[in-house]
Design a protein around this motif. Structure first.
Motif, PDB file in Angstrom:
ATOM      1  N   PRO A 222       7.629  -2.192   5.289  1.00  0.00           N
ATOM      2  CA  PRO A 222       7.040  -2.091   4.208  1.00  0.00           C
ATOM      3  C   PRO A 222       5.522  -2.870   3.792  1.00  0.00           C
ATOM      4  O   PRO A 222       4.758  -2.542   2.676  1.00  0.00           O
ATOM      5  N   ALA A 223       5.059  -3.711   4.672  1.00  0.00           N
ATOM      6  CA  ALA A 223       3.928  -4.145   4.662  1.00  0.00           C
ATOM      7  C   ALA A 223       2.579  -3.623   4.306  1.00  0.00           C
ATOM      8  O   ALA A 223       1.456  -3.545   3.665  1.00  0.00           O
ATOM      9  N   VAL A 224       2.894  -2.069   4.647  1.00  0.00           N
ATOM     10  CA  VAL A 224       1.642  -1.205   4.669  1.00  0.00           C
ATOM     11  C   VAL A 224       1.492  -0.802   3.271  1.00  0.00           C
ATOM     12  O   VAL A 224       0.142  -0.510   2.764  1.00  0.00           O
ATOM     13  N   ASP A 225       2.426  -0.689   2.490  1.00  0.00           N
ATOM     14  CA  ASP A 225       2.235  -0.495   1.032  1.00  0.00           C
ATOM     15  C   ASP A 225       1.852  -1.811   0.212  1.00  0.00           C
ATOM     16  O   ASP A 225       1.159  -1.618  -0.811  1.00  0.00           O
ATOM     17  N   PHE A 226       2.187  -2.968   0.791  1.00  0.00           N
ATOM     18  CA  PHE A 226       1.806  -4.214   0.098  1.00  0.00           C
ATOM     19  C   PHE A 226       0.337  -4.426   0.279  1.00  0.00           C
ATOM     20  O   PHE A 226      -0.421  -5.356  -0.410  1.00  0.00           O
ATOM     21  N   ALA A 227      -0.250  -3.475   1.382  1.00  0.00           N
ATOM     22  CA  ALA A 227      -1.859  -3.837   1.389  1.00  0.00           C
ATOM     23  C   ALA A 227      -2.415  -3.246   0.039  1.00  0.00           C
ATOM     24  O   ALA A 227      -3.692  -3.630  -0.270  1.00  0.00           O
ATOM     25  N   ALA A 228      -1.728  -2.591  -0.876  1.00  0.00           N
ATOM     26  CA  ALA A 228      -2.240  -2.239  -2.260  1.00  0.00           C
ATOM     27  C   ALA A 228      -2.838  -3.496  -3.017  1.00  0.00           C
ATOM     28  O   ALA A 228      -3.892  -3.390  -3.812  1.00  0.00           O
TER      29      ALA A 228
END
Length: 294
Positions: A222-228
């Motif tokens: 899920p880290a890719v979405d936390f890049a937001a």
């Protein structure tokens, strides 16, 4: 954007109207207007209430199928509006790939407003990620470039980030290498939006009206979405966003370090592939500054 691949099948309003007459005749009387032709899909507005989405390249066909199969499951997890397929177009002699009719949502893409104006989105976006980040269904798609270990993107990253292109080359590479040293995600794969940047968030009256474009949807880290956090917000709002998530899911320093690495990766993509898109260039510049800031 620069380097955008050419469409393998020409998409236009006449084609959409013909497909509607053949497969969705009750909608065929509605006017059709071109909205966008992206890397993967063409998007057309249908009347006042609908959007038609068609793949423009064969490589994008599976992305449409993924949305048709799995986006309804993700939509059940959140109260935010998502473009759940309402009608499923089937391959035919007229158009050999699947296509979708979904609901139109009012709002303006967040990329058209400044990050300093996005403070009102913090709570909704944090709630959205908390809601969808849970173990994915059996058979959920795996995106080869999102939600994967950062080391899988290392070669492409280094090919992009060269001294002629980036004045802060050394600082960027050092931060990237720091991200690569962080422990990887070893839990079961979670549902992901996969492309949660400012062009895929619609805003109306200072609030999120919809999250769109689930073409990169899949499962993984899920880290890719936390890049937001870096893509959308200035520092104070980013801190609030992180605090809200940490309060609900617990503090996970490694996850946030990987998220920062993803934000750095996405910033360099936007800065090297957006020559004809001032909005994406500005977004890339903001994201890079934010990542280097903290």
């Amino acid at each position: 954007m620069a380097n955008m691949p050419a469409a393998e099948v020409p998409l236009n309003e006449m084609l959409v109207t013909q497909l509607l007459h053949e497969q969705q005749p009750d909608l065929a009387h509605l006017p059709v207007h071109t909205l966008a032709n992206g890397w993967d899909n063409g998007v057309f507005r249908l009347g006042k209430d609908f959007v038609v989405r068609l793949p423009r390249r064969e490589i994008s066909v599976q992305l449409i199928r993924n949305e048709q199969l799995f986006l309804p499951q993700i939509a059940e997890l959140t109260s935010l509006n998502l473009p759940v397929p309402l009608r499923l177009g089937r391959p035919s002699e007229t158009f050999g790939w699947p296509w979708t009719v979904s609901q139109w949502f009012d709002g303006e893409a967040a990329i058209l407003s400044a990050p300093r104006e996005h403070g009102g989105l913090v709570d909704q976006l944090a709630d959205f990620l908390i809601s969808i980040h849970r173990p994915a269904a059996t058979g959920a798609p795996r995106n080869p470039v999102r939600g994967v270990p950062l080391r899988n993107r290392d070669r492409a990253f280094r090919d992009r980030v060269t001294p002629p292109r980036f004045a802060q080359h050394r600082e960027i590479i050092a931060l990237w290498e720091q991200s690569l040293r962080v422990p990887e995600w070893h839990r079961e794969p979670y549902w992901l939006h996969g492309d949660l940047h400012a062009a895929n968030i619609l805003v109306l009256a200072g609030q999120v009206s919809a999250i769109i474009d689930f073409g990169d949807m899949g499962c993984g880290d899920p880290a890719v979405d936390f890049a937001a956090a870096w893509i959308l917000f200035e520092r104070s709002d980013r801190d609030r966003f992180r605090a809200k998530l940490d309060e609900r899911i617990g503090t996970d320093a490694a996850l946030w370090q990987r998220a920062r690495g993803w934000a750095l990766n996405l910033a360099t993509v936007m800065l090297t592939q957006s020559d004809d898109s001032p909005e994406f260039l500005a977004l890339g510049e903001h994201t890079l500054r934010a990542v280097l800031e903290n």
